[in-house]
Design an enzyme around this catalytic site. Sequence first.
Site, PDB file in Angstrom:
ATOM      1  N   HIS A   1       0.849  -1.183   0.000  1.00 55.58           N
ATOM      2  CA  HIS A   1       0.000   0.000   0.000  1.00 55.58           C
ATOM      3  C   HIS A   1       0.890   1.239   0.000  1.00 55.58           C
ATOM      4  O   HIS A   1       2.005   1.205   0.517  1.00 55.58           O
ATOM      5  CB  HIS A   1      -0.903  -0.027   1.242  1.00 55.58           C
ATOM      6  CG  HIS A   1      -1.891   1.080   1.268  1.00 55.58           C
ATOM      7  ND1 HIS A   1      -1.585   2.357   1.695  1.00 55.58           N
ATOM      8  CD2 HIS A   1      -3.185   1.112   0.883  1.00 55.58           C
ATOM      9  CE1 HIS A   1      -2.663   3.119   1.568  1.00 55.58           C
ATOM     10  NE2 HIS A   1      -3.645   2.387   1.072  1.00 55.58           N
TER      11      HIS A   1
ATOM     12  N   ASP B   1     -11.203   1.542  -1.152  1.00 61.52           N
ATOM     13  CA  ASP B   1     -10.296   2.460  -0.451  1.00 61.52           C
ATOM     14  C   ASP B   1     -11.034   3.229   0.638  1.00 61.52           C
ATOM     15  O   ASP B   1     -10.761   4.396   0.885  1.00 61.52           O
ATOM     16  CB  ASP B   1      -9.569   3.415  -1.410  1.00 61.52           C
ATOM     17  CG  ASP B   1      -8.144   3.720  -0.950  1.00 61.52           C
ATOM     18  OD1 ASP B   1      -7.804   3.378   0.197  1.00 61.52           O
ATOM     19  OD2 ASP B   1      -7.387   4.303  -1.735  1.00 61.52           O
TER      20      ASP B   1
HETATM   21  C1  1WB Z   1      -5.724   9.338   1.422  1.00 63.07           C
HETATM   22  C2  1WB Z   1      -5.774   8.223   0.609  1.00 63.07           C
HETATM   23  C3  1WB Z   1      -5.075   9.265   2.628  1.00 63.07           C
HETATM   24  C4  1WB Z   1      -5.188   7.044   1.032  1.00 63.07           C
HETATM   25  C5  1WB Z   1      -4.500   8.082   3.033  1.00 63.07           C
HETATM   26  O1  1WB Z   1      -3.878   8.090   4.231  1.00 63.07           O
HETATM   27  C6  1WB Z   1      -4.555   6.974   2.239  1.00 63.07           C
HETATM   28  C7  1WB Z   1      -6.337  10.586   1.016  1.00 63.07           C
HETATM   29  C8  1WB Z   1      -3.183   6.995   4.652  1.00 63.07           C
HETATM   30  O2  1WB Z   1      -6.941  10.601  -0.072  1.00 63.07           O
HETATM   31  O3  1WB Z   1      -6.260  11.557   1.769  1.00 63.07           O
HETATM   32  C9  1WB Z   1      -5.224   5.880   0.143  1.00 63.07           C
HETATM   33  O4  1WB Z   1      -5.049   4.773   0.661  1.00 63.07           O
HETATM   34  O5  1WB Z   1      -5.435   6.013  -1.039  1.00 63.07           O
HETATM   35 MN    MN Z   2      -5.702   2.911   0.479  1.00 62.32          MN
END
Ligand code: 1WB
Ligand code: MN
Length: 350
Positions: free
Chosen positions: A182, A305
Site C-alpha cells: 500500500h 479504499d
Molecule cells: C488518502 C488516501 C489518505 C489514502 C491516506 O492516508 C490513504 C487521502 C493513509 O486521499 O487523503 C489511500 O489509501 O489512497
Molecule cells: Mn488505500
Amino acid sequence: MAAELKRIRRIATEEAFSIPEVAAALRDVARAPGNSLDLTLVTRIYDAKVDDPQARLLPRLLDLEGERLRDMDQNGVAMHLLSLTAPGVQMFDADTATELATLANDRLAEVIRRHPTRFAGLATFAPQSPKRAAKEMERAMKTLKLNGFILNSHTHNEYLDNPKYFPILEAAEALGGCIYIHPRAPSDGMAEPFREYGLDSAQWGYGIEVSTHAVRMMVAGVFDRFPKLKICIGHMGEAVPFWLWRLDYMNKNAQNRGAAPKTKLTPSEYFRQNFVITTSGQESHLALDFSIKALGIDNVLWAIDYPYQPTAPAVAFMDSAPVSDAEREKLYHGNAERVFHIAAGAAAQA
Ligand code: 1WB
Ligand code: MN
C-alpha cells in the site's frame, strides 16, 4: 441496482482501519521533529484541529462495527478485507512497531471472529525487525487465520529488494500470503518535488512511491529468489501496467551495460506471474479495460479504499464496467477469494 447484481458478492480489498494505540503513536510522531513527507498527512489526520475536514477520517478509521457496516449494507458490499492504514507501524522504532503490529493483528482477528462473513484481514508486521516480523507473519496466518499481509511501502527509506528483508519475503512465500504493498508518501530521497500542490499523497506521490517499489523488486531479481511470492498493488497497478513495454525494453539495455542484474524473466513477465492489482480509488473503465487486457482477468481485484474514497461510486464503477457477468464475478470476489484465502460465501443481504 440490476436484479442479478443484487446477488453478486462484493469483496472490497483495500479497506483501511486503525486502532487507538497506533493512532496515539502516530500523533506522537506528528508532534516530534522530523522531515518525512508522510508528516503532512499524518499531522492532518492524527493531530488535526477540530475544524479540519480531514479530522473526520480518524473516527471512521477507528470504527469497525458501526458506520462501516451500515455503509457496507447500504451499498451491497459483503466484505471488507481490512488493513491497518498507512503508514502502519513503519515510522516507529523497531520495538514499538513490533509490539503495535501484534496488537493490531489481535484486534483484527477479534473483529473478524465476531463478523466472519463481513470482514477478512491483512496482517501487519514490523519490517524494522525482519526476523521478528517473519514470526508474526506466521502467527498471523496460522494462528489468527488472517488472509495475507499489508506493507505500507518503504521502511526508513528502504525497499523490499534490500536483502535485509528477505526473511519477510521467505515467510510470505512459504505461508502463501500475498503482500499488499500500500502507498505511503515518497521516501526522503525523492520527496522534495512532492511538497507543493498537494502532491505528497493520493494525488500523485503515493503512486510514484509504490510503482518505484514494485519496479525495484522486479529489476533486482527478487522473484528469481522467491518465484512463488505474490504482491498486490492498488490504484489499478499504480500505472505499472501502462509501462510494461518500456520497462522490458529499457531494462534489457540496463542489463546489457551492467547497470541492472541479469534476471530470468522480464519485468512484464514478473508482473504477470507475481503481481495482482486492485481498482482502489481508480474508477476509470478505460484503465480497467487496459489492465484486464494487459494482465488477464484473473489478476485484477475490486477495492473501494474506504474511508478515503466513497463506497457508492466504487460500486457503480464496477457494476457498470464493460465486462461479462463471469468476468465481473472474478473482479468482485473470485480473484479475492483465491489470492487472499477467503472462503466462498454469500452476497450482502439486500
Ligand atoms: C488518502 C488516501 C489518505 C489514502 C491516506 O492516508 C490513504 C487521502 C493513509 O486521499 O487523503 C489511500 O489509501 O489512497
Ligand atoms: Mn488505500
